[in-house]
Enzyme design. Structure first.
Site, PDB file in Angstrom:
ATOM      1  N   ASP A 121       9.642   6.509   2.051  1.00 25.70           N
ATOM      2  CA  ASP A 121       9.312   6.772   2.971  1.00 25.70           C
ATOM      3  C   ASP A 121       8.081   5.922   4.699  1.00 25.70           C
ATOM      4  O   ASP A 121       7.980   6.309   5.512  1.00 25.70           O
ATOM      5  CB  ASP A 121       7.871   7.182   2.573  1.00 25.70           C
ATOM      6  N   ASN A 141       1.069   1.046   3.124  1.00 25.07           N
ATOM      7  CA  ASN A 141       0.481   0.519   1.652  1.00 25.07           C
ATOM      8  C   ASN A 141       0.160   1.720   1.320  1.00 25.07           C
ATOM      9  O   ASN A 141      -0.841   2.969   2.410  1.00 25.07           O
ATOM     10  CB  ASN A 141      -0.339  -0.723   1.380  1.00 25.07           C
ATOM     11  N   GLY A 142       0.715   3.054   0.969  1.00 30.44           N
ATOM     12  CA  GLY A 142      -0.148   3.730   1.101  1.00 30.44           C
ATOM     13  C   GLY A 142       0.911   5.234   0.527  1.00 30.44           C
ATOM     14  O   GLY A 142       2.242   4.882  -0.085  1.00 30.44           O
ATOM     15  N   GLU A 143       0.791   6.805   0.542  1.00 32.91           N
ATOM     16  CA  GLU A 143       1.618   7.690   0.503  1.00 32.91           C
ATOM     17  C   GLU A 143       2.009   8.569   0.825  1.00 32.91           C
ATOM     18  O   GLU A 143       0.607   8.954   1.417  1.00 32.91           O
ATOM     19  CB  GLU A 143       1.614   7.832  -1.152  1.00 32.91           C
ATOM     20  N   ILE A 145       7.387   1.761  -6.301  1.00 32.63           N
ATOM     21  CA  ILE A 145       7.446   3.928  -6.591  1.00 32.63           C
ATOM     22  C   ILE A 145       8.752   4.829  -6.409  1.00 32.63           C
ATOM     23  O   ILE A 145       9.136   4.823  -6.557  1.00 32.63           O
ATOM     24  CB  ILE A 145       5.421   4.290  -6.251  1.00 32.63           C
ATOM     25  N   ILE A 146       8.610   4.351  -4.373  1.00 31.45           N
ATOM     26  CA  ILE A 146       9.426   5.275  -4.039  1.00 31.45           C
ATOM     27  C   ILE A 146      10.279   4.357  -3.725  1.00 31.45           C
ATOM     28  O   ILE A 146       9.987   3.110  -3.010  1.00 31.45           O
ATOM     29  CB  ILE A 146       8.946   6.104  -2.801  1.00 31.45           C
ATOM     30  N   CYS A 152       0.713  -1.310  -3.722  1.00 37.67           N
ATOM     31  CA  CYS A 152       1.164  -2.280  -2.786  1.00 37.67           C
ATOM     32  C   CYS A 152      -0.451  -2.835  -1.840  1.00 37.67           C
ATOM     33  O   CYS A 152      -1.372  -2.610  -1.884  1.00 37.67           O
ATOM     34  CB  CYS A 152       1.746  -1.635  -2.121  1.00 37.67           C
ATOM     35  N   LEU A 177       4.503  -2.265  -4.238  1.00 31.53           N
ATOM     36  CA  LEU A 177       4.639  -2.149  -5.933  1.00 31.53           C
ATOM     37  C   LEU A 177       5.539  -1.103  -5.650  1.00 31.53           C
ATOM     38  O   LEU A 177       5.254   0.036  -4.962  1.00 31.53           O
ATOM     39  CB  LEU A 177       2.665  -1.498  -6.320  1.00 31.53           C
TER      40      LEU A 177
END
Length: 164
Positions: A102, A77-79, A54-55, A2, A52
């Site tokens: 998230d 941006n991140g997780e 993903i989750i 992201c 991007l």
């Protein structure tokens, strides 16, 4: 991966859509699965996101994302690795969720804990949350700077992005 970007006009001048698009186009490689933009009602704040997925790769993860009441808007941006545990804790406090994202958990964490939410996060992140009522912008990155967050401040503007 992201990518996030934002422009705040410090003198109240409107931000042109081409300006935030230009910033997010520069980081398109960070998020090939989509792009999103948000402007406040005065159009002097613009947030942009490259996705991007993903989750929650469906529409529940689109950004910029607004809280259910529309007060807070986030680009992220991140997780957050422990977001499921945080989600359960927030649900116990009465929070309702409409996605598996998230990002939505971060918005609820912000409403409940403010900047103290960062102490609860286990993960890597760069984020910006704009408060439409107060006009305040909150930016943060993870403790180790795994997710980059760069900014520039001039007399007229505050600009930030995932990279330059």
């Amino acid at each position: 991966m992201c990518g996030i970007a934002g422009i705040v006009s410090l003198r109240g001048q409107p931000v042109e859509p081409t300006e935030i698009r230009h910033l997010t186009d520069q980081i398109a490689h960070r998020g090939p699965d989509g792009a999103g933009y948000w402007f406040n009602t005065d159009r002097n704040v613009a947030l942009g996101h490259r996705r991007l997925a993903i989750i929650d790769p469906g529409s529940g993860g689109y950004q910029p994302m607004a809280s259910a009441d529309g007060r807070h808007v986030i680009v992220y941006n991140g997780e957050i690795y422990n977001f499921l545990e945080l989600r359960q804790e927030l649900e116990a406090k009465g929070e309702k969720f409409s996605s598996q994202s998230d990002t939505e958990v971060i918005l609820a964490a912000w409403r409940n804990w403010g900047e103290q939410m960062l102490l609860r996060f286990n993960g890597m992140w760069a984020l910006a949350i704009f408060d439409t009522q107060t006009g305040e912008l909150f930016l943060a990155r993870d403790r180790f700077g795994i997710k980059p967050l760069l900014y520039s401040l001039s007399v007229d503007r505050f600009v930030f992005a995932s990279e330059y």
